[in-house]
Structures are given as structure tokens and as C-alpha cells.
Design a protein around this motif. Structure first.
Motif, PDB file in Angstrom:
ATOM      1  N   ASN B  70       9.539  -4.068  -1.284  1.00 49.19           N
ATOM      2  CA  ASN B  70       9.314  -5.301  -0.442  1.00 49.19           C
ATOM      3  C   ASN B  70      10.031  -5.036   0.964  1.00 49.19           C
ATOM      4  OD1 ASN B  70       9.844  -6.720  -3.451  1.00 49.19           O
ATOM      5  ND2 ASN B  70       7.914  -7.728  -2.500  1.00 49.19           N
ATOM      6  N   PRO B  71       9.276  -5.596   2.005  1.00 46.81           N
ATOM      7  CA  PRO B  71       8.189  -6.089   1.882  1.00 46.81           C
ATOM      8  C   PRO B  71       6.577  -5.018   1.867  1.00 46.81           C
ATOM      9  CG  PRO B  71       8.939  -5.935   4.202  1.00 46.81           C
ATOM     10  CD  PRO B  71       9.827  -5.286   3.203  1.00 46.81           C
ATOM     11  N   PHE B  72       7.235  -3.775   1.730  1.00 50.72           N
ATOM     12  CA  PHE B  72       5.800  -2.741   1.852  1.00 50.72           C
ATOM     13  C   PHE B  72       5.128  -2.674   0.546  1.00 50.72           C
ATOM     14  CE2 PHE B  72       9.214  -1.482   4.671  1.00 50.72           C
ATOM     15  CZ  PHE B  72       8.361  -1.524   6.084  1.00 50.72           C
ATOM     16  N   SER B  73       3.927  -2.455   0.674  1.00 49.75           N
ATOM     17  CA  SER B  73       3.194  -2.057  -0.662  1.00 49.75           C
ATOM     18  C   SER B  73       2.714  -0.715  -0.452  1.00 49.75           C
ATOM     19  CB  SER B  73       1.870  -2.906  -0.568  1.00 49.75           C
ATOM     20  OG  SER B  73       1.017  -2.321  -1.631  1.00 49.75           O
ATOM     21  N   ALA B  74       2.682   0.124  -1.530  1.00 49.09           N
ATOM     22  CA  ALA B  74       2.429   1.757  -1.493  1.00 49.09           C
ATOM     23  C   ALA B  74       0.654   1.597  -1.602  1.00 49.09           C
ATOM     24  CB  ALA B  74       3.123   2.377  -2.532  1.00 49.09           C
ATOM     25  N   VAL B  75       0.266   0.513  -2.073  1.00 53.10           N
ATOM     26  CA  VAL B  75      -1.405   0.559  -2.405  1.00 53.10           C
ATOM     27  C   VAL B  75      -2.016  -0.290  -1.354  1.00 53.10           C
ATOM     28  CG1 VAL B  75      -1.013   1.139  -4.947  1.00 53.10           C
ATOM     29  CG2 VAL B  75      -1.240  -1.130  -4.067  1.00 53.10           C
ATOM     30  N   PRO B  76      -3.214  -0.192  -1.074  1.00 50.58           N
ATOM     31  CA  PRO B  76      -3.982  -0.963  -0.125  1.00 50.58           C
ATOM     32  C   PRO B  76      -3.958  -2.370  -0.591  1.00 50.58           C
ATOM     33  CG  PRO B  76      -5.264   1.179  -0.490  1.00 50.58           C
ATOM     34  CD  PRO B  76      -3.928   0.994  -1.442  1.00 50.58           C
TER      35      PRO B  76
END
Lengths: 68, 153
Positions: B70-76
Motif C-alpha cells: 500500500n498504496p501501490f498495486s503490483a497488478v493492473p
């Protein structure tokens, strides 16, 4: 959490300025090497500071769970 | 093999994971982490598991693959934050702004869609402040149920 055109029937709704304030309180130190997962008490303090005091934002059973 | 929450190595690797996200918009693989810190793959996997248990990040089910830091997502996802020419996937509306805050950007934008009418929505941050366009964020899951299903939350 998703963007919403109209008020939904369940859950809570945050206006954009409130969501921005929440994001600032929550993520301002996220990239710091000294950041550690928050306690439930720390999370509730952030919610309270933004006026998010309804039962929706309150702890249930997760007292010992480190927060995202 | 198990790493404890007070082991400095896991937090050094956490810092590296975030730096990797910011620099590349992607999560590092377990092989990249193992190589960077001179660990075996099993050791790097154990570190990721320890960070997952601390909710410092979230792994794919049954695999040492980072799904969320969080806050990043590794998937679209449908929440795309653009900062300094880089486009990051966020996990939700809150995290889409969180990427702007975490990276310290004073100018950035978010592209997403409104639930219900599926209309495109853009949020802009300029001079360090969000431009209020009247958008509303819908929080579906109460705090006490966040960890029932973190991906849905």
C-alpha cells in the motif's frame, strides 16, 4: 474503496477533500525506512482527527493485528 | 526458516521494495530481492512472508509474489496515478491519492471510473493540494473487516 457518482446504500462516503486529508495522514511517511505497520490505536487516532468517528471506523476484533 | 518482526533485514528489504515500486512502477520479484541482498530464494521468500504477516505488504495466495504494498498495486487496476511521467496502479481511490502523497509529488493526476455509471473520472493535485471536483469516495468495508479480504477491501 471506489469512486462513486451518487450516494450509495451502504458503507461510508468521503468527499474528495476528506479523502485527500486521510491520504496525507496515512501515507506521508510510507516511504520512510523507519515506517512500521500501525497499531489499531494509531489508526483510530487518525480517523478521529478527521472526524471519522462512526461505528464504521471502529475496531471490532482486530486489536492485535498490525495495520496496512 | 522464519524471520521475526524485530529483524532489521526485513525492514531494509521493505524499504527496497518501496524504492523499487517508485523507480519502476512494479514490484520486485523474489529473485531480484534475493540477488540484491545476497540471499537464497528460500531466505528471500521467508522475508516476504514475515512482511506479509506484519501487514507491511500482501502476497499472492500461496506464492512469494508481491500483490500489494500500500498504496501501490503490483497488478493492473482501474486506479491509475500519474506522477512525474510514471503511471502507477493503486489499490483503490484512497491509495490512488496515497501514491501522490507517499512520493511527495506536488503535481499529479489520477484516472479512474465512477462505480455505477462507469464514467471516466480524473482527479488532479496541483501545487500540493487536491482540486475538489465534487467526486465522492465510497468506502465499502468497515475497519473491523479490512483483513477479511484485503484485495476486495
Amino acid at each position: 474503496m471506489q469512486w462513486q457518482a451518487d450516494k450509495p446504500h451502504q458503507g461510508e462516503v468521503l468527499a474528495l477533500p476528506t479523502l485527500w486529508s486521510l491520504s496525507q495522514a496515512w501515507y506521508h511517511d510510507r516511504l520512510s525506512p523507519t515506517y512500521r505497520s500501525r497499531t489499531v490505536a494509531q489508526v483510530e487516532a487518525i480517523f478521529e482527527s478527521l472526524g471519522l468517528t462512526s461505528d464504521f471506523w471502529r475496531l471490532g476484533y482486530a486489536a492485535d493485528i498490525p495495520q496496512k | 526458516m522464519k524471520f521475526t518482526p524485530d529483524d532489521p533485514l526485513i525492514w531494509s528489504i521493505r524499504t527496497f521494495i518501496y524504492e523499487h515500486f517508485v523507480a519502476t512502477t512494479e514490484a520486485p520479484t523474489v529473485l531480484i530481492i534475493a540477488d540484491r541482498f545476497a540471499l537464497t530464494v528460500d531466505e528471500a521468500t521467508a522475508v516476504l512472508t514475515a512482511l506479509h504477516e506484519q501487514h507491511a505488504l500482501f502476497l499472492e495466495a500461496e506464492r512469494p509474489v508481491i500483490r500489494i504494498a500500500n498504496p501501490f498495486s503490483a497488478v493492473p487496476t482501474d486506479f491509475v496515478t500519474e506522477v512525474a511521467g510514471k503511471r502507477y496502479w493503486a489499490n483503490c481511490a484512497w491509495d490512488s491519492l496515497g501514491i501522490i502523497v507517499a512520493t511527495g509529488a506536488r503535481s499529479a493526476s489520477v484516472d479512474a471510473h465512477c462505480t455505477g455509471d462507469d464514467q471516466p473520472l480524473r482527479v488532479v493535485v496541483a501545487n500540493g493540494e487536491v482540486v475538489d471536483n465534487g467526486a465522492l469516495a465510497h468506502v465499502l468495508v468497515p475497519f473491523r473487516h479490512w483483513y477479511d479480504d484485503m484485495v476486495f477491501t
